[in-house]
Design an enzyme around this catalytic site. Sequence first.
Site, PDB file in Angstrom:
ATOM      1  N   GLY A  46       0.836  -1.198   0.000  1.00 18.23           N
ATOM      2  CA  GLY A  46       0.000   0.000   0.000  1.00 18.23           C
ATOM      3  C   GLY A  46       0.868   1.244   0.000  1.00 18.23           C
ATOM      4  N   GLN A  51       3.215   9.946   1.078  1.00 27.03           N
ATOM      5  CA  GLN A  51       4.494   9.226   1.006  1.00 27.03           C
ATOM      6  C   GLN A  51       5.269   9.539  -0.266  1.00 27.03           C
ATOM      7  OE1 GLN A  51       2.560   5.232   2.029  1.00 27.03           O
ATOM      8  NE2 GLN A  51       4.596   5.035   2.900  1.00 27.03           N
ATOM      9  N   CYS A  88       6.288  -0.280   6.751  1.00 23.51           N
ATOM     10  CA  CYS A  88       5.888   0.888   5.955  1.00 23.51           C
ATOM     11  C   CYS A  88       7.047   1.304   5.059  1.00 23.51           C
ATOM     12  CB  CYS A  88       5.526   2.030   6.893  1.00 23.51           C
ATOM     13  SG  CYS A  88       4.991   3.535   6.060  1.00 23.51           S
ATOM     14  N   LEU A  89       6.736   1.659   3.818  1.00 26.64           N
ATOM     15  CA  LEU A  89       7.788   2.095   2.887  1.00 26.64           C
ATOM     16  C   LEU A  89       8.516   3.335   3.406  1.00 26.64           C
ATOM     17  CD1 LEU A  89       5.872   1.696  -0.513  1.00 26.64           C
ATOM     18  CD2 LEU A  89       7.685   0.222   0.380  1.00 26.64           C
ATOM     19  N   HIS A 130      -4.024   1.430   7.756  1.00 29.38           N
ATOM     20  CA  HIS A 130      -2.657   1.967   7.756  1.00 29.38           C
ATOM     21  C   HIS A 130      -2.542   3.146   6.780  1.00 29.38           C
ATOM     22  CE1 HIS A 130       1.895   1.329   7.727  1.00 29.38           C
ATOM     23  NE2 HIS A 130       1.706   2.107   6.681  1.00 29.38           N
ATOM     24  N   GLU A 131      -3.097   2.968   5.581  1.00 33.58           N
ATOM     25  CA  GLU A 131      -2.972   4.030   4.560  1.00 33.58           C
ATOM     26  C   GLU A 131      -3.807   5.257   4.928  1.00 33.58           C
ATOM     27  OE1 GLU A 131      -0.559   3.574   2.745  1.00 33.58           O
ATOM     28  OE2 GLU A 131      -0.438   1.400   2.984  1.00 33.58           O
ATOM     29  N   HIS A 134      -2.046   7.462   7.228  1.00 34.60           N
ATOM     30  CA  HIS A 134      -1.099   8.380   6.560  1.00 34.60           C
ATOM     31  C   HIS A 134      -1.793   9.684   6.189  1.00 34.60           C
ATOM     32  CE1 HIS A 134       2.671   6.247   6.052  1.00 34.60           C
ATOM     33  NE2 HIS A 134       2.065   5.154   5.584  1.00 34.60           N
TER      34      HIS A 134
HETATM   35 CO    CO Z   1       2.881   3.278   5.417  1.00 32.82          CO
END
Ligand code: CO
Length: 156
Positions: A46, A51, A88-89, A130-131, A134
Site C-alpha cells: 500500500g 508518502q 511501511c515504505l 494503515h494508509e 497516513h
Molecule cells: Co505506510
Amino acid sequence: MAIMEIVKAGSPLLKEKSAPITKIDKNVRQLLDDMAETMYKYEGVGIAAPQVGKSLCAVVIDVGKGRKEMINPIIVEREGNVSDTEGCLSVPDIYGEVDRAEKVTVEYYNRWNKRKKLSADGLLARCIQHEIDHLEGRLFIDIAKSVHKGREEKKN
Ligand code: CO
C-alpha cells in the site's frame, strides 16, 4: 508513469493532514499511476499520497488481489480488534505490532469519480487503516505497541 521518491519518517510531510481531492481529473489519475508504480517497485502492499510528497487524500493498495485505488476514503464501520505486524515504505527495516479493527467498511471515490463502498478483513482491512492513517498524518510507529528491526527479526 514515473517512480517517485518515497518520503521517509522524520519528514514533516508525513505529519500533515492531507487535503480532500475536489476534482478527480487526469492529474489525479496520473498521480495514482505513479503511486502504484512506486509501490510495486519497492514491493509495498500500500502507499498513500503523502508518502510521495503529495498532501492529498489518495491511496493505492494491492495485497495480492489486484490494485485498489481510493480517493477521499472514509472508514464508516469498524468491527473487532486484532494485533499483527506492520511495516511501511516510509519506515525502512522497522516493523511493529499494531492493534487494528478486524473488519472495516470504507467509502471512497474511484479514479472515474464513482462512489464506492468496500468491506474488508484480513490484510486488506489492516492496509486500508494503515494508509488512511497516513492521510491523517499518523505513522504505524506512532501507535505500535512495540517496534523492532525487521532484518534481525527475520533471522529467527
Ligand atoms: Co505506510
